[in-house]
Every structure is written in structure tokens, then in C-alpha cells.
Write a protein that holds these residues in place. Structure first.
Motif, mmCIF file in Angstrom:
data_model
loop_
_atom_site.group_PDB
_atom_site.id
_atom_site.type_symbol
_atom_site.label_atom_id
_atom_site.label_comp_id
_atom_site.label_asym_id
_atom_site.label_seq_id
_atom_site.Cartn_x
_atom_site.Cartn_y
_atom_site.Cartn_z
ATOM 1 N N GLY A 202 0.823 -1.194 0.000
ATOM 2 C CA GLY A 202 0.000 0.000 0.000
ATOM 3 C C GLY A 202 0.856 1.241 0.000
ATOM 4 O O GLY A 202 1.765 1.393 -0.829
ATOM 5 N N ALA A 203 0.633 2.128 0.962
ATOM 6 C CA ALA A 203 1.350 3.399 1.008
ATOM 7 C C ALA A 203 2.858 3.210 1.156
ATOM 8 O O ALA A 203 3.634 4.079 0.765
ATOM 9 N N ARG A 207 3.900 -0.418 -4.724
ATOM 10 C CA ARG A 207 3.039 0.397 -5.576
ATOM 11 C C ARG A 207 2.716 1.736 -4.928
ATOM 12 O O ARG A 207 1.736 2.383 -5.278
ATOM 13 N N SER A 208 3.531 2.153 -3.985
ATOM 14 C CA SER A 208 3.259 3.385 -3.250
ATOM 15 C C SER A 208 3.230 4.607 -4.162
ATOM 16 O O SER A 208 2.567 5.597 -3.862
ATOM 17 N N ALA A 211 -0.187 6.048 -5.126
ATOM 18 C CA ALA A 211 -1.058 6.667 -4.129
ATOM 19 C C ALA A 211 -1.634 7.968 -4.675
ATOM 20 O O ALA A 211 -1.073 8.564 -5.605
ATOM 21 N N LEU A 218 -6.734 8.360 0.546
ATOM 22 C CA LEU A 218 -7.517 7.131 0.411
ATOM 23 C C LEU A 218 -8.826 7.241 1.174
ATOM 24 O O LEU A 218 -9.874 6.783 0.729
ATOM 25 N N TRP A 226 -10.830 4.213 -4.500
ATOM 26 C CA TRP A 226 -9.719 3.343 -4.847
ATOM 27 C C TRP A 226 -10.128 1.874 -4.876
ATOM 28 O O TRP A 226 -11.094 1.460 -4.229
ATOM 29 N N ASP A 230 -5.161 -1.110 -7.128
ATOM 30 C CA ASP A 230 -4.460 0.123 -7.475
ATOM 31 C C ASP A 230 -3.193 0.300 -6.649
ATOM 32 O O ASP A 230 -2.225 0.922 -7.088
ATOM 33 N N LEU A 231 -3.234 -0.219 -5.416
ATOM 34 C CA LEU A 231 -2.230 0.131 -4.418
ATOM 35 C C LEU A 231 -1.377 -1.033 -3.947
ATOM 36 O O LEU A 231 -0.289 -0.828 -3.412
ATOM 37 N N SER A 232 -1.886 -2.246 -4.097
ATOM 38 C CA SER A 232 -1.261 -3.368 -3.404
ATOM 39 C C SER A 232 -1.212 -4.614 -4.278
ATOM 40 O O SER A 232 -2.208 -4.969 -4.912
ATOM 41 N N ILE A 237 -2.960 -3.301 2.749
ATOM 42 C CA ILE A 237 -2.724 -1.857 2.705
ATOM 43 C C ILE A 237 -2.305 -1.464 4.117
ATOM 44 O O ILE A 237 -3.133 -1.185 4.992
#
Length: 284
Positions: A202-203, A207-208, A211, A218, A226, A230-232, A237
Motif C-alpha cells: 500500500g502506502a 506500488r506506493s 497513491a 484514500l 480506490w 491500485d495500491l497493493s 494496505i
């Protein structure tokens, strides 16, 4: 003061679905009759946690809270709603999601029948962050249709005192799913269901860079719709590396204390109002 787990027998006595119909009729007509409906989800929680993570938390925390309430108070629980609204996790295998329309209908139909029985309050005790807004909409619609019954849509992690002293700021802000908090709580409640992996994603993960841009988030003041993918890559996350059963125990105690206090406040009140302070329609 620490709250200890009980035997569970008081929790069984609070099961609305285990009453015979004359008992259910009597219960629903008691002054202040309150029914709690726990909501979870069946969705991916990273490679280390079970699909039923949110459902297990909602179910067990509620049972523990009910054990700490006066046995004479008119409060009962419904069976767990274990599949919820989880479209953000659907790219990950195992996730099951109901549509928003079906969830709205579900709350409306069950809630309407409880109101017709005489129940004065329905608490939607939810442990899945992805359906907070949806259950708030469902609650507002139900209250408008059934004004005699108060409807309270609650998120189990929201407003809990002491979390800032138990979790680092990064996890409080960005540990939205299967991070340190949820992994720790599961290590305490059901360690046999926790796998060995401790992802950070996540952040803080690979894939940070995807963000939201500055000024957006988020969740919070300027959120975006989201998807987990998209993020992980792992489905997490947050940061599960520092999770521990010891932290899980402290989190459980904080949750039980918070919701015990909230239910005591509700049960000792006269809310909701039975008459509107506004005379509709207004006359010109």
C-alpha cells in the motif's frame, strides 16, 4: 480496568434468533428494545489473514460487549451478516461481494420488520471499512421510512480511545487493511487462522507511487474511490511486520471497553425522539 472474556452464555441469551416467537414478541415490545446486527465481509485480507476477518471481529467483539452489559437491559443481537459490499477487493480470488442495491434492500427489509414488531433501536455494528458509507445511506433511508425506530450505523474501529497510543501514526493513517492492527487482533483472537507472511504494502509498498496526489487521500477529507489492486500486490494496505498477539489483546480490550460504554449510554437514554420538532409540511 481490564475487561475479561466471559463464558459466552450471556451472549447466547442475547441471540434474538434463538428466542421462541412468544419470547421474541415480548422482547421487541419492551421499552427501549434494542437489536444489534453485526456486519462483516468475505473478502481477501492479504496472504496471512482469512477471508472472514471482518466478520470474525464483528461477531466476537459484539459477543464480548454483550457479556459486559446488565442482563436486565433489553438488548439482543441478530445473526452475523458475513457477506457484505466489497467491490474494491474483487480482483483478488476468494472475495464475495453483494451489490449496493441488495445491501440497501437487505437493511430496509429486515429493519422494517423489526420496526413493525416494536423494536425501538437497530444498531448496524460494522467491521468492514468499505461499506461504512453504504450502511449510513441504508440507515438514513430506513429511519425515514420507519421513524419510530432509531437506526445507528457504526464502524467498529471508529472513535475508539487509545488507538493512537497503541499504533504508530503511519498505521493509523495508512494501515487500512490487513496491516498491523488487524493482523495483531487476529493473532490474539484466532492465531490458528493466521499465516506466516507479514507483508508491508500500500502506502509503503512497491506500488506506493500510485497513491493519490497531494491534497487527496484514500480516506478522510478528500478521498478517492480506490481499488485495492491500485495500491497493493499482496492485498495488504499497511504494515503487518510489527503485528503481535500482545498488541492484539490490547486492541481487543480497547474495542470492548469503547463499545460497552457506547451501548450503556444508548440503553440508559430515551433516544430516538418519537415526535419531530419540525411540523411538515411547512405552511407559508
Amino acid at each position: 480496568m481490564p475487561l475479561c472474556k466471559g463464558t459466552g452464555m450471556d451472549g447466547l441469551k442475547r441471540r434474538f434468533d434463538q428466542l421462541a416467537w412468544p419470547e421474541a414478541e415480548k422482547a421487541a415490545k419492551q421499552a427501549g428494545a434494542t437489536v444489534v446486527w453485526p456486519f462483516g465481509a468475505c473478502e481477501q485480507h492479504g496472504p496471512q489473514l482469512p477471508l472472514a476477518t471482518d466478520a470474525l471481529f464483528a461477531d466476537r467483539i459484539l459477543n464480548s460487549v454483550l457479556e459486559h452489559l446488565d442482563g436486565e437491559w433489553p438488548i439482543w443481537r441478530l445473526p452475523l451478516q458475513s457477506i457484505g459490499f466489497s467491490p474494491e477487493h474483487q480482483p483478488f480470488p476468494g472475495t464475495l461481494s453483494l451489490s449496493a442495491e441488495l445491501m440497501l434492500q437487505l437493511v430496509d427489509q429486515v429493519g422494517g420488520q423489526l420496526a413493525a414488531m416494536g423494536v425501538e433501536r437497530l444498531v448496524l455494528l460494522n467491521a468492514h471499512g468499505g461499506q461504512i458509507g453504504l450502511l449510513q445511506v441504508a440507515a438514513r433511508q430506513l429511519r425515514l421510512r420507519c421513524p419510530s425506530m432509531g437506526v445507528l450505523p457504526c464502524f467498529i474501529w471508529s472513535g475508539v480511545d487509545g488507538l493512537s497510543s497503541l499504533l504508530p501514526p503511519e498505521e493509523l493513517a495508512h494501515g487500512l487493511h490487513a496491516g498491523q492492527a488487524e493482523t495483531s487482533l487476529m493473532l490474539h483472537m484466532a492465531p490458528e487462522l493466521v499465516g506466516p507472511s507479514r507483508p508491508v504494502d500500500g502506502a509503503h509498498g512497491p506500488r506506493s507511487a500510485l497513491a493519490p496526489p497531494d491534497g487527496w487521500s484514500l480516506e478522510g477529507a478528500a478521498p478517492c474511490a480506490w481499488l485495492t489492486s491500485d495500491l497493493s500486490q499482496s492485498g495488504v494496505i499497511g504494515d503487518a511486520r510489527l503485528a503481535s498477539a500482545e498488541l492484539g489483546l490490547e486492541l481487543e480490550q480497547a474495542l470492548i471497553l469503547h463499545w460497552t460504554q457506547r451501548f450503556k449510554s444508548l440503553l440508559s437514554s430515551d433516544w430516538p425522539p418519537t415526535e419531530s420538532v419540525v411540523d411538515w409540511p411547512r405552511k407559508s
